[in-house]
Design a protein around this motif. Structure first.
Motif, PDB file in Angstrom:
ATOM      1  N   ALA A  79       0.831  -1.203   0.000  1.00  0.00           N
ATOM      2  CA  ALA A  79       0.000   0.000   0.000  1.00  0.00           C
ATOM      3  C   ALA A  79       0.867   1.255   0.000  1.00  0.00           C
ATOM      4  CB  ALA A  79      -0.921  -0.005   1.220  1.00  0.00           C
ATOM      5  N   ASN A  80       1.919   1.247   0.796  1.00  0.00           N
ATOM      6  CA  ASN A  80       2.775   2.426   0.901  1.00  0.00           C
ATOM      7  C   ASN A  80       3.522   2.708  -0.397  1.00  0.00           C
ATOM      8  OD1 ASN A  80       2.016   2.827   3.562  1.00  0.00           O
ATOM      9  ND2 ASN A  80       3.710   1.627   4.398  1.00  0.00           N
ATOM     10  N   VAL A  81       3.929   1.668  -1.100  1.00  0.00           N
ATOM     11  CA  VAL A  81       4.608   1.868  -2.388  1.00  0.00           C
ATOM     12  C   VAL A  81       3.635   2.450  -3.406  1.00  0.00           C
ATOM     13  CG1 VAL A  81       5.758   0.741  -4.329  1.00  0.00           C
ATOM     14  CG2 VAL A  81       6.337   0.074  -1.992  1.00  0.00           C
ATOM     15  N   ILE A  82       2.444   1.864  -3.487  1.00  0.00           N
ATOM     16  CA  ILE A  82       1.454   2.358  -4.447  1.00  0.00           C
ATOM     17  C   ILE A  82       1.073   3.806  -4.132  1.00  0.00           C
ATOM     18  CG2 ILE A  82      -0.954   2.107  -5.196  1.00  0.00           C
ATOM     19  CD1 ILE A  82      -0.532  -0.951  -4.932  1.00  0.00           C
ATOM     20  N   ASN A  83       0.898   4.120  -2.866  1.00  0.00           N
ATOM     21  CA  ASN A  83       0.545   5.494  -2.499  1.00  0.00           C
ATOM     22  C   ASN A  83       1.693   6.461  -2.748  1.00  0.00           C
ATOM     23  OD1 ASN A  83      -2.199   5.421  -1.743  1.00  0.00           O
ATOM     24  ND2 ASN A  83      -1.677   4.470   0.223  1.00  0.00           N
ATOM     25  N   ALA A  84       2.924   6.003  -2.577  1.00  0.00           N
ATOM     26  CA  ALA A  84       4.087   6.849  -2.891  1.00  0.00           C
ATOM     27  C   ALA A  84       4.121   7.163  -4.382  1.00  0.00           C
ATOM     28  CB  ALA A  84       5.377   6.171  -2.451  1.00  0.00           C
ATOM     29  N   MET A  85       3.828   6.167  -5.195  1.00  0.00           N
ATOM     30  CA  MET A  85       3.795   6.370  -6.644  1.00  0.00           C
ATOM     31  C   MET A  85       2.651   7.308  -7.032  1.00  0.00           C
ATOM     32  SD  MET A  85       4.551   2.403  -7.726  1.00  0.00           S
ATOM     33  CE  MET A  85       4.611   2.640  -9.495  1.00  0.00           C
TER      34      MET A  85
END
Length: 252
Positions: free
Chosen positions: A89-95
């Motif tokens: 989730a954190n990677v997708i939200n960072a992107m």
């Protein structure tokens, strides 16, 4: 297994930042690599010297095998499960929040969470070896965290098709038809040449216009911080199910 060590590294040249991740187990993603990836994307996105980001993985034939099975097997409580899935989730939200365009380089097969990463790219290019599979249902969970990103790219119909047919790889041509890949190339060399040329062309655009366009493209995802957290809780609960524990035993 390879003796090579997992990593996330970045390289900045001519205003283009290349972020590369690697794991010897087919570029699977344990929690520490996911955290480093999210932090690196956020950091590079805030760097005024960077105009474009390329996201890639090491190795030849596998872009990303998704969640680390070694780590999934070790989860024994819901909080640990939720924390692990929040890594994706954190990677997708960072992107999603990054003000720069992120170009995806998918050189080979991508599974589960890897399909989520590819879906969160702003522009994704691949080779003819880059088949995709959402395999989560096979182990008793589902693509809950990556689902919103995959659905955003493939539509509900495309996402549900590959999520339900969890045993099958879908071809790069299928993924291109559905909008996941912008281009599919015969070789990795051709892919790299195209990405380099494309990234340099993007550097000629107004960064403020790019930032505004990115916000426009991602309109309607403002609730994803909360949504993906709720999805991570679902996955964190299901990974503890007797069904999933039995499935994961086969991989020990």
């Amino acid at each position: 297994m390879s003796t090579e060590e997992a990593y996330v590294k970045k390289h900045i040249e001519n205003k283009v930042a290349t972020i590369e991740f690697f794991h010897p187990a087919h570029n699977s993603l344990p929690g520490n690599i996911l955290a480093k990836l999210a932090d690196t994307i956020t950091e590079v996105g805030q760097n005024d010297e960077v105009l474009v980001i390329i996201l890639k993985s090491g190795g030849n034939r596998t872009f990303c095998a998704g969640a680390s099975f070694t780590e999934l097997i070790s989860i024994n409580d819901e909080q640990t499960g939720e924390k692990f899935f929040m890594g994706f989730a954190n990677v997708i939200n960072a992107m999603r929040k990054c003000p720069k365009f992120i170009i995806g380089r998918v050189q080979g097969k991508t599974v589960g969470g890897g399909v989520g990463l590819a879906s969160a790219m702003d522009y994704c290019m691949a080779t003819k070896f880059a088949a995709i599979k959402l395999s989560e249902l096979n182990i008793g969970i589902g693509p809950f965290v990556v689902g919103p990103a995959v659905e955003r790219k493939l539509g509900v119909c495309g996402m549900s098709q590959i999520a339900i047919d969890a045993d099958s790889f879908y071809s790069p041509e299928w993924a291109k038809q559905k909008g996941l890949y912008a281009q599919v190339y015969e070789t990795t060399e051709e892919l790299d040449e195209a990405i380099e040329e494309f990234a340099q062309n993007l550097c000629n655009y107004n960064p403020e216009a790019v930032k505004e366009m990115k916000q426009m493209f991602w309109r309607g995802t403002e609730d994803w911080d909360e949504l993906l957290n709720e999805r991570a809780k679902i996955s964190g609960r299901l990974v503890l199910s007797e069904f999933t524990k039995k499935k994961l035993e086969k991989y020990q």
